[in-house]
Write a protein that holds these residues in place. Sequence first.
Motif, PDB file in Angstrom:
ATOM      1  N   ARG A  26       0.832  -1.202   0.000  1.00 20.24           N
ATOM      2  CA  ARG A  26       0.000   0.000   0.000  1.00 20.24           C
ATOM      3  C   ARG A  26       0.865   1.250   0.000  1.00 20.24           C
ATOM      4  O   ARG A  26       0.583   2.223  -0.702  1.00 20.24           O
ATOM      5  CB  ARG A  26      -0.924  -0.002   1.227  1.00 20.24           C
ATOM      6  N   GLU A  50      -7.165   3.326  -7.931  1.00 23.08           N
ATOM      7  CA  GLU A  50      -7.905   2.101  -7.628  1.00 23.08           C
ATOM      8  C   GLU A  50      -7.398   0.940  -8.468  1.00 23.08           C
ATOM      9  O   GLU A  50      -7.220  -0.178  -7.962  1.00 23.08           O
ATOM     10  CB  GLU A  50      -9.398   2.325  -7.880  1.00 23.08           C
ATOM     11  N   LEU A  51      -7.137   1.202  -9.756  1.00 19.48           N
ATOM     12  CA  LEU A  51      -6.629   0.158 -10.642  1.00 19.48           C
ATOM     13  C   LEU A  51      -5.256  -0.318 -10.177  1.00 19.48           C
ATOM     14  O   LEU A  51      -4.996  -1.530 -10.105  1.00 19.48           O
ATOM     15  CB  LEU A  51      -6.538   0.678 -12.079  1.00 19.48           C
ATOM     16  N   HIS A  92      -3.965  -0.163  -7.202  1.00 23.17           N
ATOM     17  CA  HIS A  92      -4.099  -0.904  -5.943  1.00 23.17           C
ATOM     18  C   HIS A  92      -4.590  -2.319  -6.193  1.00 23.17           C
ATOM     19  O   HIS A  92      -4.066  -3.286  -5.621  1.00 23.17           O
ATOM     20  CB  HIS A  92      -5.078  -0.175  -5.020  1.00 23.17           C
ATOM     21  N   ARG A  93      -5.551  -2.470  -7.087  1.00 22.04           N
ATOM     22  CA  ARG A  93      -6.107  -3.789  -7.382  1.00 22.04           C
ATOM     23  C   ARG A  93      -5.056  -4.697  -8.037  1.00 22.04           C
ATOM     24  O   ARG A  93      -4.945  -5.872  -7.700  1.00 22.04           O
ATOM     25  CB  ARG A  93      -7.333  -3.642  -8.281  1.00 22.04           C
ATOM     26  N   GLN A 120      -2.303  -5.741  -5.486  1.00 20.27           N
ATOM     27  CA  GLN A 120      -2.774  -6.638  -4.439  1.00 20.27           C
ATOM     28  C   GLN A 120      -2.868  -8.098  -4.894  1.00 20.27           C
ATOM     29  O   GLN A 120      -3.119  -8.985  -4.074  1.00 20.27           O
ATOM     30  CB  GLN A 120      -4.159  -6.189  -3.944  1.00 20.27           C
TER      31      GLN A 120
END
Length: 312
Positions: free
Chosen positions: A100, A118-119, A121-122, A125
Amino acid sequence: MDHGTLYSIGDLARRTGLPVRTIRFYSDAGVLPPAHRSSANHRRYDLTAVARLDLIRTLRELGVDLASIHRVLADEITVSQAAAAHAEALDIQIRVLRLRRAVLRVVAKRNSSPEEMELMHRIVQLSEAERHRLIHDFIDSTFGAVDANPELVELLRSVVPDLPDDPTIEQVEGWIELAELVQDTDFRASVRRMAEYQAAERADGDQTGLHGELTNHVIDRIGTAIAEGIQPASAAVAPVVAELVARYAETFGTTDSGEYRAKLLTRLAIANDRRVERYWHLIATINGSPTMQPLAPIFTWFTDALQHHPEP
C-alpha cells in the motif's frame, strides 16, 4: 495478601493500571472469568485472575486476538503456538502495508486520478499465484496450440515476475505496466504472429532453438557498425549485410540470395516488436535482475540495411 483475598474490578484496575472498562470487557468476553460473586452480584477475582490478567495484557499489547488468548487460557494451544500464528499474520499485514505504501508513493509521483489509483491498488494486491497465472494465461493465449520454439516457451514460463514484499516505486510501476501489457489485445496478437511464424519455420524443418550465439554476433557486428557511423543506406554497409546474412543462412541451413533476404526481412519485421523487449525489461525490473541491452535499435538498423541491399 493471602491466596484467599478477592479483588473487585476497581482493585484490579489499581493493581495493573488498566482501565476498569477494559477489565470489564475482558471479563464479559470470557477471558477473565470472576472467581466469585458478591451478595450484590459484583464480580470478585482471585490471585489467579491477577496473573491471568497480566498474561492477557501482554498478549493484547503484542496484538494477539481475544479468540487466540481464550484458547491459550483454556490450554487448547500454548503461548508459543499463539505467538507463531500471530507472527505469521503480522507478516501478511506488513506485506500488505508495504505494498500500500508503494502504491501511494506511485500515486503521489504520478499525480494519479482516483480511478488510476484504484486500478493500481487492485493490480498490486494480486497474490504471487495470481501474478504468475496472469503471465501463464498470456503465454497460453499466444503460444498455446501452436508448435512454436519450445525453448522460448519454456523460457517464458520459467521467468515470471516476483514482486518483493517491500517493492520500490520502479518495481510497482513495472508490475502495473506489465500487467496491462500482457492483457493488451494488440500485443497478444503480435506475439501470436511470432508464434505462428515459428511454427511455420519448424514445419519446414527448423529445429535451431533460441539462436543465442547468432544474436550476440549480430549485436556485436551492428553495434560496431553504428559506432563507426555506418548508415544503413550507404554503400559501406554492403559487406556488413553480406556477413550477417551469411551467418543467418549458415545457422538455418541455406544460402544467401535475394529470396532469402526477403524472407529474412519478414522474419525481422515479425520479431522486432519493441513491446517484446519492454516485456523482458519489466520482468527484470520487477525481479531486481540486470536488464538486457536494448535490441530494437540493432534490429531496426539491420532491417533498414537489408531493405537498401535486397540482393547479394
